[in-house]
Design a protein around this motif. Structure first.
Motif, PDB file in Angstrom:
ATOM      1  N   ILE A   1       0.841  -1.198   0.000  1.00 21.99           N
ATOM      2  CA  ILE A   1       0.000   0.000   0.000  1.00 21.99           C
ATOM      3  C   ILE A   1       0.876   1.248   0.000  1.00 21.99           C
ATOM      4  CG2 ILE A   1      -1.639   1.292   1.409  1.00 21.99           C
ATOM      5  CD1 ILE A   1      -2.874  -1.349   2.199  1.00 21.99           C
ATOM      6  N   ARG A   2       1.977   1.192   0.726  1.00 18.85           N
ATOM      7  CA  ARG A   2       2.868   2.356   0.783  1.00 18.85           C
ATOM      8  C   ARG A   2       3.506   2.648  -0.571  1.00 18.85           C
ATOM      9  NH1 ARG A   2       7.750   2.670   4.265  1.00 18.85           N
ATOM     10  NH2 ARG A   2       7.406   0.451   4.575  1.00 18.85           N
ATOM     11  N   PHE A   3       3.866   1.591  -1.306  1.00 14.15           N
ATOM     12  CA  PHE A   3       4.548   1.784  -2.583  1.00 14.15           C
ATOM     13  C   PHE A   3       3.583   1.752  -3.764  1.00 14.15           C
ATOM     14  CE2 PHE A   3       7.995   1.804  -0.037  1.00 14.15           C
ATOM     15  CZ  PHE A   3       8.508   0.598   0.404  1.00 14.15           C
ATOM     16  N   TYR A   4       2.270   1.788  -3.474  1.00 11.16           N
ATOM     17  CA  TYR A   4       1.250   1.744  -4.532  1.00 11.16           C
ATOM     18  C   TYR A   4       1.490   2.829  -5.573  1.00 11.16           C
ATOM     19  CZ  TYR A   4      -3.523   1.603  -6.473  1.00 11.16           C
ATOM     20  OH  TYR A   4      -4.613   1.500  -7.298  1.00 11.16           O
TER      21      TYR A   4
ATOM     22  N   GLY B   1      11.744  -1.698  -9.177  1.00 17.39           N
ATOM     23  CA  GLY B   1      11.686  -2.522  -7.974  1.00 17.39           C
ATOM     24  C   GLY B   1      10.359  -2.385  -7.261  1.00 17.39           C
ATOM     25  N   ARG B   2       9.645  -1.260  -7.539  1.00 15.02           N
ATOM     26  CA  ARG B   2       8.351  -1.081  -6.893  1.00 15.02           C
ATOM     27  C   ARG B   2       7.242  -0.854  -7.905  1.00 15.02           C
ATOM     28  NH1 ARG B   2       9.800   3.643  -2.654  1.00 15.02           N
ATOM     29  NH2 ARG B   2      11.486   2.620  -1.509  1.00 15.02           N
ATOM     30  N   CYS B   3       7.591  -0.830  -9.183  1.00 15.88           N
ATOM     31  CA  CYS B   3       6.596  -0.410 -10.177  1.00 15.88           C
ATOM     32  C   CYS B   3       5.459  -1.403 -10.337  1.00 15.88           C
ATOM     33  CB  CYS B   3       7.256  -0.152 -11.523  1.00 15.88           C
ATOM     34  SG  CYS B   3       8.352  -1.458 -12.048  1.00 15.88           S
ATOM     35  N   PHE B   4       5.662  -2.650  -9.876  1.00 20.87           N
ATOM     36  CA  PHE B   4       4.617  -3.659 -10.035  1.00 20.87           C
ATOM     37  C   PHE B   4       3.620  -3.639  -8.887  1.00 20.87           C
ATOM     38  CE2 PHE B   4       6.235  -6.228  -6.658  1.00 20.87           C
ATOM     39  CZ  PHE B   4       7.588  -5.939  -6.639  1.00 20.87           C
ATOM     40  N   GLN B   5       3.895  -2.864  -7.809  1.00 19.73           N
ATOM     41  CA  GLN B   5       3.059  -2.929  -6.608  1.00 19.73           C
ATOM     42  C   GLN B   5       1.622  -2.512  -6.888  1.00 19.73           C
ATOM     43  OE1 GLN B   5       3.613  -4.337  -3.929  1.00 19.73           O
ATOM     44  NE2 GLN B   5       5.714  -4.110  -3.236  1.00 19.73           N
ATOM     45  N   LYS B   6       1.463  -1.468  -7.710  1.00 18.60           N
ATOM     46  CA  LYS B   6       0.089  -1.006  -7.986  1.00 18.60           C
ATOM     47  C   LYS B   6      -0.721  -2.125  -8.633  1.00 18.60           C
ATOM     48  CE  LYS B   6      -2.681   2.423 -10.389  1.00 18.60           C
ATOM     49  NZ  LYS B   6      -3.461   1.477 -11.184  1.00 18.60           N
ATOM     50  N   GLU B   7      -0.148  -2.738  -9.665  1.00 24.21           N
ATOM     51  CA  GLU B   7      -0.904  -3.789 -10.356  1.00 24.21           C
ATOM     52  C   GLU B   7      -1.160  -4.971  -9.419  1.00 24.21           C
ATOM     53  OE1 GLU B   7       0.687  -4.948 -14.133  1.00 24.21           O
ATOM     54  OE2 GLU B   7      -0.674  -6.664 -14.256  1.00 24.21           O
ATOM     55  N   THR B   8      -0.147  -5.327  -8.609  1.00 29.55           N
ATOM     56  CA  THR B   8      -0.319  -6.449  -7.676  1.00 29.55           C
ATOM     57  C   THR B   8      -1.464  -6.188  -6.711  1.00 29.55           C
ATOM     58  OG1 THR B   8       2.062  -6.744  -7.742  1.00 29.55           O
ATOM     59  CG2 THR B   8       0.878  -7.901  -6.028  1.00 29.55           C
TER      60      THR B   8
ATOM     61  N   TRP C   1      -6.257   3.037   3.512  1.00 25.82           N
ATOM     62  CA  TRP C   1      -5.891   3.883   2.384  1.00 25.82           C
ATOM     63  C   TRP C   1      -5.918   5.365   2.744  1.00 25.82           C
ATOM     64  CZ3 TRP C   1      -3.597   1.929  -1.667  1.00 25.82           C
ATOM     65  CH2 TRP C   1      -3.843   0.598  -2.028  1.00 25.82           C
ATOM     66  N   PHE C   2      -6.628   5.722   3.851  1.00 24.61           N
ATOM     67  CA  PHE C   2      -6.693   7.138   4.229  1.00 24.61           C
ATOM     68  C   PHE C   2      -5.380   7.614   4.836  1.00 24.61           C
ATOM     69  CE2 PHE C   2     -10.715   6.436   3.005  1.00 24.61           C
ATOM     70  CZ  PHE C   2     -11.775   6.407   3.903  1.00 24.61           C
ATOM     71  N   GLU C   3      -4.567   6.651   5.323  1.00 22.59           N
ATOM     72  CA  GLU C   3      -3.355   7.052   6.034  1.00 22.59           C
ATOM     73  C   GLU C   3      -2.128   7.092   5.140  1.00 22.59           C
ATOM     74  OE1 GLU C   3      -3.374   3.936   8.781  1.00 22.59           O
ATOM     75  OE2 GLU C   3      -5.349   4.502   9.547  1.00 22.59           O
ATOM     76  N   VAL C   4      -2.313   6.757   3.887  1.00 16.62           N
ATOM     77  CA  VAL C   4      -1.182   6.642   2.973  1.00 16.62           C
ATOM     78  C   VAL C   4      -1.438   7.518   1.769  1.00 16.62           C
ATOM     79  CG1 VAL C   4      -0.172   5.029   1.336  1.00 16.62           C
ATOM     80  CG2 VAL C   4      -0.536   4.324   3.668  1.00 16.62           C
ATOM     81  N   GLN C   5      -0.374   8.130   1.242  1.00 16.06           N
ATOM     82  CA  GLN C   5      -0.543   8.852  -0.009  1.00 16.06           C
ATOM     83  C   GLN C   5      -0.439   7.842  -1.137  1.00 16.06           C
ATOM     84  OE1 GLN C   5       2.264  12.024  -0.835  1.00 16.06           O
ATOM     85  NE2 GLN C   5       1.461  12.298  -2.909  1.00 16.06           N
ATOM     86  N   TRP C   6      -1.557   7.523  -1.792  1.00 20.12           N
ATOM     87  CA  TRP C   6      -1.542   6.527  -2.868  1.00 20.12           C
ATOM     88  C   TRP C   6      -1.655   7.155  -4.248  1.00 20.12           C
ATOM     89  CZ3 TRP C   6      -6.166   6.261  -5.603  1.00 20.12           C
ATOM     90  CH2 TRP C   6      -7.301   6.784  -4.957  1.00 20.12           C
ATOM     91  N   ILE C   7      -1.711   8.504  -4.293  1.00 18.91           N
ATOM     92  CA  ILE C   7      -1.691   9.195  -5.583  1.00 18.91           C
ATOM     93  C   ILE C   7      -0.316   9.839  -5.713  1.00 18.91           C
ATOM     94  CG2 ILE C   7      -2.765  10.953  -7.012  1.00 18.91           C
ATOM     95  CD1 ILE C   7      -5.303  10.581  -5.464  1.00 18.91           C
ATOM     96  N   SER C   8       0.364   9.521  -6.786  1.00 16.89           N
ATOM     97  CA  SER C   8       1.726  10.005  -6.939  1.00 16.89           C
ATOM     98  C   SER C   8       1.755  11.513  -7.171  1.00 16.89           C
ATOM     99  CB  SER C   8       2.378   9.281  -8.120  1.00 16.89           C
ATOM    100  OG  SER C   8       3.613   9.845  -8.422  1.00 16.89           O
ATOM    101  N   ASN C   9       2.850  12.179  -6.733  1.00 15.87           N
ATOM    102  CA  ASN C   9       2.997  13.625  -6.919  1.00 15.87           C
ATOM    103  C   ASN C   9       2.996  14.024  -8.382  1.00 15.87           C
ATOM    104  OD1 ASN C   9       3.086  14.200  -4.229  1.00 15.87           O
ATOM    105  ND2 ASN C   9       5.325  14.116  -4.097  1.00 15.87           N
ATOM    106  N   ARG C  10       3.347  13.060  -9.267  1.00 14.05           N
ATOM    107  CA  ARG C  10       3.373  13.339 -10.707  1.00 14.05           C
ATOM    108  C   ARG C  10       1.999  13.768 -11.216  1.00 14.05           C
ATOM    109  NH1 ARG C  10       5.064   8.145 -10.815  1.00 14.05           N
ATOM    110  NH2 ARG C  10       3.751   7.422 -12.521  1.00 14.05           N
ATOM    111  N   TYR C  11       0.928  13.298 -10.543  1.00 16.23           N
ATOM    112  CA  TYR C  11      -0.429  13.561 -11.024  1.00 16.23           C
ATOM    113  C   TYR C  11      -1.146  14.581 -10.152  1.00 16.23           C
ATOM    114  CZ  TYR C  11       0.952   9.213 -13.203  1.00 16.23           C
ATOM    115  OH  TYR C  11       1.640   8.252 -13.884  1.00 16.23           O
TER     116      TYR C  11
END
Lengths: 302, 355
Positions: free
Chosen positions: B138-141, B148-155, B174-184
């Motif tokens: 969830i942290r690396f979503y 090394g972490r790019c597959f986490q979202k799909e998993t 999910w409320f405690e983690v930033q799951w939307i990347s800064n790129r977006y």
């Protein structure tokens, strides 16, 4: 999916079951053929058996060819079915249609597809039920008034259209509005939603299955034809042996005694005269020339 | 006093040999099935290995595979011994082979019990491993651009869709983690800036979840953003809404799934163990009853079969002495090879060892 496409699996199932019984019977007959006394039991049955097997083999061929030729009907059926499913997507409170939303969502997730031909199909129908629309909101009222039928149409898709492989969180609403989302261009964005239409995805899936089944059934058909030929040769050879009287002698076997045209003509004449037989009076003094002559009666009786 | 002595007339011996031959082939088959079950369990664990932190739980399928293979070999041997047992010329060649064979077989069969016990005992370890693995997932979503972490979202998306779960314990993870990347994220927007400044770490936290948390069985289109804001959605109350998202956490879903698998496998493994022990016990009876016949002229006499010749304690003492003797042999051999002058000490060494 409509009922016509059901004919392919139904035919295959019934053909498969009939094949079991016919081939079992054939095996029994062939086993008994080695003994001339036992063969006499089956003698009268063999010609009808061969005719039945011939028609049955023909059905197998039709079944195999149908596997390859039903693609258009399948596509038509899928198109109609998906149109209806998308239209009733919002009707989760109507009995008989309440499961369509779930079915459609599971389908889009499992086959990784969206809509009928593409995701834009969702823009043309109202997939959000009126129960969840705030009719006092001016934006909702505007949208409803913006089209003739009073449907709430948006440029958005259900969540099940989201592509799992997208690097960014799914954008399912305001898809055609580039300014609504940061760093987003819907014309170049390819990974956000599933691009394939569900009709194509399902068509590919079923065509693959039917092609492999068609191949197997064609192989079975070749096998059946060889069995049929073998049984016909066996039947004619056994009859000629019986006619010759000596069970150990060599005899001829054939597929048809005369050519195809002659046999067809002859059988047609017999069928024509079946009616005439019953019109003849029983008076023995009247000499009625009978048309079914001696030499061919043996073959007929066999 | 011999352990569990039974009398074996000739006919009973013959029937024992025949029955055991059949049983050993059934046991070969069940050993192959145990191996297949181990392979299946291992592949299932491996499929979700990306959300597991450690591989401790893999010992269960590994044991099952090893014992399955070994039991195939053991039972083929047992079948061969049965075949030879009724032929007095061929049976003696198994004499020296059988005692260590029995020890090893009993040990391997007990490993099956160990595997079964471990499958229940390792449940807390599995849960802990999943907890850490899911937390990382969830942290690396959002890190779909980091190698090394790019597959986490799909998993994580696939996991949540397939197992119909959301988050670690529940959707609030999910409320405690930033799951939307800064790129977006548009950092010129006031709303984004407010949110980022509202917490110490400068993360963009929101009361929203990814689309894979959506429940397809919900009657209304999925609400994934502003979940705690009743006013944001028409006719919506988050406290009473149950069907909108998946209710259970992925950790619980996965633990239930794997425990379900192991509970199904458990009775099968137990029955394989019982079958194997039956084969070994019958083989021991056959061996001991045949030994009574060896060297006799009349092959059809009645003999006795037993599990152990003497009682349990005496057998253990005897085995200990034998093992000690083997050690002495090795020691004496070493001593005589290396230091010839140390012979008197070597001669004195066995003295205290045999006591």
């Amino acid at each position: 999916m409509s009922k016509e496409i059901d004919s392919v699996p139904n035919m295959l199932i019934s053909v498969g079951l009939t094949a079991c019984t016919i081939n079992f019977l054939g095996g029994k007959i062939c086993y008994d053929c080695l003994d001339t006394t036992k063969f006499l039991r089956w003698k009268l049955l063999m010609l009808p058996y061969i005719i039945c097997t011939f028609f049955f083999t023909f059905c197998i061929l039709v079944g195999a060819l149908m596997c390859y030729s039903m693609r258009n009907e399948l596509e038509e059926s899928l198109f109609q079915g998906l149109c209806d499913a998308m239209r009733y997507y919002k009707d989760t409170d109507m009995p008989g249609r309440c499961y369509i939303k779930r079915t459609m969502d599971m389908l889009q997730m499992q086959f990784q597809c969206c809509g009928n031909g593409g995701y834009r199909d969702w823009f043309h129908i109202q997939w959000i039920s009126n129960r969840y629309l705030d009719m006092t909101n001016s934006e909702v009222v505007d949208r409803l008034q913006s089209n003739v039928e009073g449907k709430y149409l948006i440029d958005g898709v259900p969540f099940s259209c989201c592509n799992i492989q997208s690097p960014r969180p799914c954008i399912q609403h305001l898809i055609t509005n580039n300014s609504a989302h940061y760093n987003y261009d819907y014309q170049t964005e390819e990974l956000n939603l599933n691009r394939k239409g569900c009709r194509h995805a399902l068509l590919d899936h079923y065509t693959d299955i039917m092609q492999s089944i068609g191949l197997i059934v064609l192989t079975i058909w070749l096998f059946e034809v060889s069995v049929l030929t073998g049984v016909r040769y066996l039947q004619t050879a056994m009859e000629n042996v019986l006619r010759l009287g000596d069970p150990d002698s060599e005899s001829d076997g054939w597929i048809l005694e005369n050519s195809l045209a002659d046999t067809a003509r002859y059988n047609f004449k017999i069928i024509k005269n079946l009616g005439k037989c019953y019109q003849v009076d029983d008076d023995p003094n009247i000499d009625v020339p009978s048309t079914s002559q001696r030499p061919h009666e043996n073959v007929l009786a066999s | 006093m011999a352990l569990l002595k039974l009398k074996f007339p000739f006919q009973k011996r013959v029937r024992l040999a025949q029955g055991l031959w059949l049983l050993s082939w059934v046991a070969v088959f069940s050993g192959a099935i145990t191996f297949a079950v181990g392979v299946f369990l291992k592949t299932e664990l491996h499929r979700r290995s990306e959300v597991m932190h450690n591989m401790d739980i893999h010992i269960v399928p590994n044991l099952l595979m090893a014992v399955g293979l070994a039991s195939v070999g053991i039972n083929i041997c047992a079948g061969k011994v049965c075949q030879d047992s009724l032929d007095p010329s061929r049976f003696p060649r198994w004499k020296t082979f059988l005692p260590p064979f029995f020890c090893m077989s009993v040990f391997l069969a007990s490993l099956l019990l160990v595997a079964m016990i471990l499958s229940y005992a390792l449940q807390p370890s599995l849960e802990e491993s999943l907890k850490i693995g899911l937390k990382n997932g969830i942290r690396f979503y959002k890190d779909t651009d980091t190698p090394g972490r790019c597959f986490q979202k799909e998993t994580i998306d696939r996991l949540q869709t397939e197992f119909q779960c959301c988050g670690n314990t529940n959707f609030r993870d999910w409320f405690e983690v930033q799951w939307i990347s800064n790129r977006y994220l548009d950092f010129t927007s006031k709303e984004v800036k407010d949110r980022v400044r509202s917490n110490v770490d400068g993360r963009y936290l929101l009361d929203g979840v990814p689309f894979s948390c959506c429940n397809p069985a919900s009657p209304r289109p999925c609400i994934q953003y502003s979940l705690l804001d009743n006013a944001a959605h028409y006719n919506y109350e988050y406290q009473s809404e149950e069907l909108n998202l998946h209710n259970r956490g992925c950790r619980q879903a996965l633990v239930n799934y794997y425990m379900g698998l192991m509970n199904t496998i458990g009775p099968g493994v137990l029955s394989v163990f019982l079958l194997q022990m039956t084969v070994l016990v019958s083989l021991r009876y056959l061996q001991t009853s045949m030994e009574g016949v060896m060297g006799q002229e009349n092959l059809e006499i009645e003999t006795e079969g037993y599990i152990l010749e003497k009682g349990v304690k005496e057998t253990l003492l005897e085995t200990k002495e034998k093992v000690m003797k083997i050690f002495e042999f090795a020691q004496v051999g070493d001593a005589s090879a290396t230091t010839p002058g140390a012979d008197p000490e070597a001669a004195a060494a066995p003295g205290p060892a045999t006591k």
